[in-house]
Design a protein around this motif. Structure first.
Motif, PDB file in Angstrom:
ATOM      1  N   UNK A 197      18.252  -2.564  18.238  1.00 39.08           N
ATOM      2  CA  UNK A 197      18.757  -1.849  19.417  1.00 39.08           C
ATOM      3  C   UNK A 197      19.708  -0.753  18.974  1.00 39.08           C
ATOM      4  N   UNK A 198      19.475   0.440  19.488  1.00 37.45           N
ATOM      5  CA  UNK A 198      20.145   1.619  18.968  1.00 37.45           C
ATOM      6  C   UNK A 198      21.636   1.644  19.266  1.00 37.45           C
ATOM      7  N   UNK A 199      22.046   1.137  20.442  1.00 35.97           N
ATOM      8  CA  UNK A 199      23.480   1.156  20.739  1.00 35.97           C
ATOM      9  C   UNK A 199      24.243   0.191  19.842  1.00 35.97           C
ATOM     10  N   UNK A 200      23.601  -0.922  19.450  1.00 39.08           N
ATOM     11  CA  UNK A 200      24.247  -1.858  18.531  1.00 39.08           C
ATOM     12  C   UNK A 200      24.483  -1.208  17.164  1.00 39.08           C
ATOM     13  N   UNK A 201      23.488  -0.478  16.668  1.00 38.11           N
ATOM     14  CA  UNK A 201      23.610   0.157  15.352  1.00 38.11           C
ATOM     15  C   UNK A 201      24.631   1.286  15.397  1.00 38.11           C
ATOM     16  N   UNK A 219      21.153   7.026  17.691  1.00 41.64           N
ATOM     17  CA  UNK A 219      20.131   7.552  16.786  1.00 41.64           C
ATOM     18  C   UNK A 219      19.099   6.469  16.521  1.00 41.64           C
ATOM     19  N   UNK A 220      17.873   6.889  16.289  1.00 46.33           N
ATOM     20  CA  UNK A 220      16.786   5.936  16.112  1.00 46.33           C
ATOM     21  C   UNK A 220      16.873   5.317  14.722  1.00 46.33           C
ATOM     22  N   UNK A 221      16.914   4.002  14.674  1.00 48.98           N
ATOM     23  CA  UNK A 221      17.039   3.343  13.383  1.00 48.98           C
ATOM     24  C   UNK A 221      16.908   1.833  13.471  1.00 48.98           C
ATOM     25  N   UNK A 222      16.874   1.212  12.327  1.00 51.57           N
ATOM     26  CA  UNK A 222      16.919  -0.243  12.166  1.00 51.57           C
ATOM     27  C   UNK A 222      18.105  -0.571  11.259  1.00 51.57           C
ATOM     28  N   UNK A 223      18.567  -1.798  11.306  1.00 57.12           N
ATOM     29  CA  UNK A 223      19.656  -2.203  10.418  1.00 57.12           C
ATOM     30  C   UNK A 223      19.448  -3.624   9.922  1.00 57.12           C
TER      31      UNK A 223
END
Length: 593
Positions: A197-201, A219-223
């Motif tokens: 989820x983008x807001x979490x990252x 921003x679009x991403x994974x963590x």
């Protein structure tokens, strides 16, 4: 392919090739976003329906869109000629997506329902399987998203530099947030976690983007987070980091490397996944690697919802600025109409957005402005402001919000042009009574949002009226205008309405009433949940502290319908509005309050 009919035909060709009888195209994307970036807007591209929520089910012979009461009228208009039928979820005799799928599985010989596991949550996928297989059908995941295969002019991902959020706005550095997250993982018995989820990252890294997603500075991403590292996968990798940004223990990699990173994991250990906040694709890939999976709510979601002091200050600052801008805009429309000039929906939208842009530390809008005149105000999420004029005797509903000054805003006011009718005054006052019922309530910590939802609706229910949306939603701090893990709603509409309310959370309170052809009324403020007192047993009691200070519409208030406590609340709100806006308005403007 220029219209939905052509796109449906192309998609059905793929269904036949894949051996599917039906295919699900949800609103969500790889990051379970309410507002996906342009290159992820599959359902709007396929169907022509532009609302933020709604799922399409495409069969070989038919297709259906499922939307709740916020979008019944809008969806009917936008689907015209598309070949897609509309299911008005919540209306008598209308089926939900899952009810329809169960019926399809029962009635279709050899029913095979396909879905893309990387764009639905694990919890949703599990429920989907139970429904389809419970009806005798087969649920099958596809190897690559089918709409993407026919979307020839699909936009590309953004790669502009990320923007760091200063600690004086974020309140806590990334290292401190990571230490707390790791301690939470250890308590839960997990060695690592994955975030999609983008807001979490964005919250965890204290970074934002102005371009990836409209209205949301994420921003679009994974963590990936474990005891040693935080690895963030973004388009462009480390090239997107601003010069001088130093995040110890954090590594930025290219977005496309995320799946291979998970596939290469061989350390074992347990990975915490939030079933409502992770995609089935991520879960399935980790299952293939024999990773032990622990399903539990993400500690990040809860920590993000409890605003620290700097975040609270940012929300106060942002909402004061936005309240002043909206107050000026409402005065402008009243004054302009009183002079006999024509104001249209589009003209007001352009005016208020221009006024917002003059605010200090303005970043952008937090959602598409709703400027709805007359009958259009009956559409809760009307987003197509046009040349419809504001007419005397009609209602005008304005729902708008901003990202500015380290905070996020969202507020709604309904005004009347000219003289109101008795019915308009009655309904407005009932909605105001609903708002006050919630805003003035003191409640014990741990109370679920569903309890406040029912309390809020009571004045309308007593009159045999209701509204077909939640009473309130969580709001991020310089993040998404809608966030979890709680809601003021009923559990059927929002399952996480059972989440206990806590000090530091920020929520909207927005009761309303909508009547097709007549118009709609909504009154929305944002509130910070704060401590009211601690009783003799040591139990904490909470209350709502307003962040929004915009005058209410006196012409629409029938004071005779308010009791003494409601009148006292109204007077106190008027007084505090003047106090809060003293630093934002001129003396001449303050005299109008």
């Amino acid at each position: 392919m220029n219209d939905p009919a052509e796109r449906l035909a192309a998609l059905r060709t793929l269904l036949r090739e894949e051996g599917l009888t039906h295919y699900l195209v949800p609103s969500s994307d790889e990051h379970l976003s309410e507002y996906p970036p342009a290159w992820r807007l599959r359902r709007p591209w396929l169907s022509g329906f532009t609302g933020s929520a709604g799922d399409v089910l495409v069969g070989i012979e038919d297709a259906w869109l499922f939307v709740d009461g916020r979008y019944h009228v809008q969806a009917a208009a936008e689907l015209a000629g598309s070949g897609i039928s509309l299911s008005r979820v919540g209306a008598p005799g209308q089926l939900t997506l899952f009810e329809h799928l169960h019926q399809v599985a029962k009635d279709t010989e050899g029913a095979v329902v396909g879905y893309e596991p990387w764009i639905v949550s694990s919890a949703f996928a599990l429920a989907l399987r139970e429904v389809v297989e419970g009806g005798g059908g087969d649920l099958r995941s596809v190897k690559s998203e089918l709409v993407d295969r026919i979307w020839q002019d699909r936009p590309v991902a953004v790669r502009t530099p990320l923007v760091p959020v200063a600690t004086e706005w974020a309140g806590r550095p990334t290292g401190e947030k990571l230490a707390e997250l790791r301690a939470s993982l250890q308590e839960l018995g997990a060695d690592a976690t994955v975030l999609v989820k983008l807001d979490q990252i964005a919250w965890l890294t204290n970074c934002r983007s102005a371009d990836d997603v409209a209205f949301n500075p994420v921003f679009e991403g994974y963590a990936w987070v474990d005891a040693e590292q935080l690895v963030v996968f973004v388009h462009g990798g480390s090239e997107r980091l601003p010069e001088g940004l130093d995040l110890p223990g954090v590594r930025f990699e290219d977005y496309e490397g995320f799946r291979s990173f998970l596939q290469a994991r061989s350390e074992g250990g347990s990975v915490l996944l939030d079933p409502t906040g992770i995609t089935r694709g991520v879960e399935a890939l980790l299952e293939q690697r024999d990773q032990q999976i622990l399903l539990a709510p993400s500690p990040v979601e809860a920590a993000k919802a409890r605003k620290n002091e700097q975040e609270r200050d940012g929300m106060r600052r942002a909402n004061r600025q936005a309240s002043a801008a909206k107050t000026r805009s409402l005065w402008w429309v009243k004054d302009t109409c009183a002079k006999g000039e024509t104001v249209t929906e589009r003209r007001f939208l352009e005016h208020i957005e221009s006024t917002y842009r003059q605010m200090k530390d303005y970043w952008g809008l937090s959602f598409r402005t709703i400027s709805a005149a007359g009958a259009h105000s009956a559409l809760p999420h009307y987003g197509n402001a046009d040349d419809t004029p504001l007419k005397s005797g009609e209602l005008f509903l304005i729902d708008s919000g901003t990202q500015n000054a380290g905070g996020t805003t969202d507020d709604t006011r309904t005004i009347v042009i000219g003289q109101p009718s008795a019915e308009q005054r009655r309904i407005y006052t009932l909605v105001l009574k609903c708002h006050i019922a919630s805003a003035a309530q003191v409640f014990p910590a741990g109370t679920p949002g569903s309890a406040l939802d029912a309390l809020t609706r009571a004045p309308l229910w007593a009159a045999g009226l209701d509204y077909d949306h939640g009473t309130g939603h969580g709001v991020g701090c310089f993040l998404n205008v809608h966030e979890g893990p709680f809601a003021l709603s009923d559990q059927k509409r929002k399952p996480f309405a059972a989440t206990p309310l806590e000090e530091g959370m920020i929520t909207s309170i927005e009761p309303g009433y909508y009547r097709e052809g007549w118009g709609g009324i909504r009154i929305e403020n944002l509130y910070l949940i704060v401590e009211d007192h601690v009783d003799e047993s040591g139990r904490q009691w909470l209350r709502f502290d307003s962040l929004t200070f915009i005058p209410l519409e006196d012409e629409l208030i029938d004071v005779d319908l308010l009791d003494a406590q409601e009148r006292a609340w109204l007077e106190a709100y008027r007084s505090r509005t003047k106090q809060e806006l003293t630093s934002e308005l001129t003396q001449e403007e303050l005299a109008r309050l």
